[in-house]
Write a protein that holds these residues in place. Structure first.
Motif, short mmCIF file in Angstrom:
data_model
loop_
_atom_site.label_atom_id
_atom_site.label_comp_id
_atom_site.label_asym_id
_atom_site.label_seq_id
_atom_site.Cartn_x
_atom_site.Cartn_y
_atom_site.Cartn_z
N THR A 40 0.78 -1.23 -0.23
CA THR A 40 0.08 0.11 0.05
C THR A 40 0.82 1.21 -0.03
O THR A 40 0.35 2.31 -0.15
CB THR A 40 -0.98 -0.05 1.28
N ALA A 41 2.28 1.06 0.11
CA ALA A 41 2.94 2.45 -0.15
C ALA A 41 3.23 2.61 -1.42
O ALA A 41 3.08 1.70 -2.18
CB ALA A 41 4.41 1.94 0.57
N PRO A 42 3.50 3.86 -1.97
CA PRO A 42 3.69 4.31 -3.20
C PRO A 42 5.01 3.65 -4.02
O PRO A 42 6.04 4.52 -3.70
CB PRO A 42 3.47 5.72 -3.16
N LEU A 43 5.18 2.46 -4.07
CA LEU A 43 6.11 1.55 -4.47
C LEU A 43 5.71 0.70 -5.59
O LEU A 43 4.77 0.03 -5.21
CB LEU A 43 6.47 0.75 -3.06
N LEU A 67 10.17 5.11 2.36
CA LEU A 67 9.35 4.17 1.41
C LEU A 67 8.18 5.20 0.59
O LEU A 67 7.70 4.92 -0.46
CB LEU A 67 8.73 2.83 1.88
N LYS A 68 7.55 5.89 1.32
CA LYS A 68 6.53 6.74 1.04
C LYS A 68 7.24 8.18 0.29
O LYS A 68 6.45 9.09 0.23
CB LYS A 68 5.65 7.07 2.03
N LEU A 127 -0.48 4.01 -8.04
CA LEU A 127 0.67 4.63 -7.31
C LEU A 127 0.38 5.95 -6.89
O LEU A 127 0.85 6.52 -6.02
CB LEU A 127 1.90 4.58 -8.45
N THR A 182 -6.90 1.25 -0.31
CA THR A 182 -5.47 1.41 -0.26
C THR A 182 -4.61 0.82 -1.37
O THR A 182 -3.62 0.83 -1.32
CB THR A 182 -4.86 1.06 1.07
N PHE A 205 -4.53 -2.61 -1.70
CA PHE A 205 -4.00 -3.71 -1.30
C PHE A 205 -4.85 -4.96 -1.90
O PHE A 205 -4.07 -6.03 -2.32
CB PHE A 205 -4.09 -3.97 0.16
N ARG A 224 -1.93 6.20 -4.02
CA ARG A 224 -1.28 5.42 -2.66
C ARG A 224 -0.32 6.54 -2.16
O ARG A 224 0.07 6.58 -0.88
CB ARG A 224 -0.59 4.25 -3.15
N LYS A 225 -0.02 7.39 -3.09
CA LYS A 225 0.98 8.49 -2.33
C LYS A 225 0.21 9.60 -1.36
O LYS A 225 0.73 10.44 -0.57
CB LYS A 225 1.64 9.35 -3.47
#
Lengths: 240, 316
Positions: free
Chosen positions: A90-93, B101-102, B70, B48, B50, B73-74
């Motif tokens: 769920t991270a922007p990854l 990571l973010k 993407l 989110t 997932f 999610r930011k």
């Protein structure tokens, strides 16, 4: 790129903050030291690292899966955390960043093994006149071989929640690929192809101090395919 | 800020979320209310990125969560229900890893780390390994992780679970203070929490939305416009009943005698009549001891909504 580096750093540190990193390091040192000693106590010792490189291949097949098993399966299982895969996904990854970061971490660890074993290369250099080309070729082969096993391990780690399953499948998979190398001289096309798929069929030259472009390309393409497959497995959880 | 349109999520034949649609405006705190297994977590996981949705669309901060995953999610800070943490990292290391990571730069991260740890009350444990922290602290570290990149949208899955009453109050206050700049969805099955924190409530049961309103309105709707008042007064029983029934708006009244000449009257009415009732009883010369407006709590509404729904679907 920053994301990849962040993941690689975290995972690399995790190796050395847990027992795994040190146990593998210990095994590697013990093994390399033993071979080094055996060579020195020979009646006429030769300053040659080929026996080390040759024998360590089987060791790598046994110990590298223990390093790769945690990389993705561990994020799922909650052995180090609690379902942390949810954070990563769920991270922007992107999935590529995730997979490459993990891969890089394990390869950095492999490099640390290389750096430590350089002590033997230096010792040979100091004691005798080793063929440096052979040593360099051996190391290039060592890194490519490790890179292949790590990529395979990462792929199996992506497929399961269980680290043990990831490790076992990687070991069995690597051994199977090892064995099919015996088929490479078989006249049957299928069997020959199977033999060609073995990493061992592409390794002999490195031990002799040659770095054949075809074999380097073979390794890099197989590593890329495995990483791509891993990326697809990670992405598939989001497919509709 | 968040738009969900006909969202469906099915696990094989089991439909966990069934054509859910709702909107959250900027700065709002939306309470996601429902019994366990109603589909709250599934909806949040879809939002989110997932989990994929089976059908439907959703937009977060203007980005389609499927087409532009993407980007969307930011803008989201997410605290999953199970509070995923790396137990081998210290609080500070964990939060900086999450920040990186973010996409936070090193300098931005430095500033945010202190702010977030301070406001989540974990600053004094920053060097401790997460594995050594209590459940309550872990929950707060999880919340800090969701906030680290100062996201526009916060999705919090039961943020006050496993906290002690003091911590719950702190976290609620903190979440409330975030409204305005942040758009928040929080799920819970603690009803007072919704009334205290949220500006709007979506009640979900068996994957479907059965109510979407402000907590106050929901309470009224739950009453079906009916109000119930209880009066305790001294005097002649028949006279008292007549006086009460004469008040406009009163639909019915039941009387019961208590000892020492007191009577208790249960009054049903349309609309709020307590003041008129009090005046009538006092002017009628009765000794008014108690007048209590039965305020149906959100809890009753919730129980009614979720059980009615269940009964209906079972009958159908």
């Amino acid at each position: 790129m920053r994301n990849i580096w962040a993941i690689a750093q975290r995972e690399f540190k995790a190796y050395y903050t847990s027992a795994v990193g040190y146990v593998v390091l210990f095994c590697w040192q013990l093994f390399a030291g033993l071979i080094f000693t055996l060579m020195l106590i020979q009646p006429s010792p030769i300053a040659d690292m080929e026996p080390l490189f040759r024998n360590c291949a089987i060791l790598l097949v046994m110990i590298l899966p223990l390093l790769t098993m945690r990389l993705l399966a561990g994020e799922r299982s909650g052995d180090q955390g609690t379902g942390t895969i949810e954070l990563l996904l769920t991270a922007p990854l992107s999935e590529w960043q995730l997979v490459l970061g993990k891969y890089l971490a394990a390869m950095l660890y492999v490099l640390s093994l290389v750096v430590i074993s350089l002590i033997y290369a230096l010792a040979f250099h100091w004691m005798g006149k080793p063929d440096m080309g052979k040593i360099i070729g051996g190391y290039v082969g060592f890194v490519l071989f490790s890179g292949f096993i790590v990529a395979l391990g990462l792929f199996f780690s992506a497929l399961t929640h269980s680290q043990i399953v990831a490790a076992i499948t990687t070991i069995v998979g690597s051994l199977a690929l090892w064995l099919v190398s015996f088929m490479k001289d078989n006249p049957s096309k299928t069997l020959h192809f199977l033999g060609w798929c073995s990493m061992l069929s592409h390794h002999e030259e490195f031990w002799h101090g040659v770095i054949p472009l075809t074999d380097v390309v073979w390794y890099l393409s197989f590593i890329f395919c495995l990483l791509f497959a891993t990326k697809q497995v990670m992405a598939s959880s989001r497919w509709r | 800020m968040i738009e969900v349109q006909d969202l469906v999520k099915a696990y094989g034949p089991r439909v966990a979320v069934d054509r859910v649609s709702f909107k959250v405006n900027k700065g709002e705190i939306l309470g996601f209310l429902g019994p366990n297994g109603a589909g709250k977590t599934t909806t949040m996981r879809v939002l989110t990125g997932f989990l994929p949705a089976t059908a439907g669309t959703a937009k977060v901060a203007g980005y389609d969560i499927f087409e532009e995953s993407l980007e969307s999610r930011k803008h989201i800070g997410y605290l999953p229900e199970n509070v995923p943490l790396y137990l081998d990292l210290s609080v500070e290391d964990y939060l900086s890893y999450m920040g990186r990571l973010k996409g936070l730069t090193k300098t931005a991260l430095k500033g945010r780390l202190d702010t977030v740890m301070e406001s989540c009350g974990v600053a004094h444990r920053r060097r401790d390994l997460i594995g050594k922290l209590s459940r309550g602290y872990r929950q707060r570290v999880g919340l800090a992780q969701a906030l680290i990149h100062d996201p526009d949208v916060l999705i919090l899955d039961e943020p006050t679970a496993s906290l002690d009453p003091n911590q719950i109050r702190d976290v609620r206050e903190y979440i409330k203070s975030l409204a305005g700049n942040h758009t928040i969805i929080l799920s819970t099955h603690i009803l007072p929490e919704v009334e205290l924190v949220c500006s709007r409530v979506v009640v979900i049961n068996r994957g479907r939305i059965i109510a979407d309103d402000t907590p106050e309105n929901l309470r009224h709707v739950g009453l079906g416009g009916k109000h119930e008042t209880t009066i305790e007064a001294r005097g002649d029983q028949a006279n008292l009943l007549r006086t009460i029934k004469a008040v406009s708006g009163v639909e019915g009244a039941r009387i019961e005698s208590l000892n020492d000449g007191m009577h208790r009257v249960h009054v049903d009415s349309t609309g709020e009549v307590s003041e008129d009732l009090a005046r009538a009883v006092v002017n009628g010369g009765f000794g008014l001891r108690t007048l209590r407006v039965a305020d149906q709590s959100l809890e009753d509404v919730f129980v009614r909504l979720t059980t009615e729904e269940t009964a209906e679907t079972e009958a159908a």
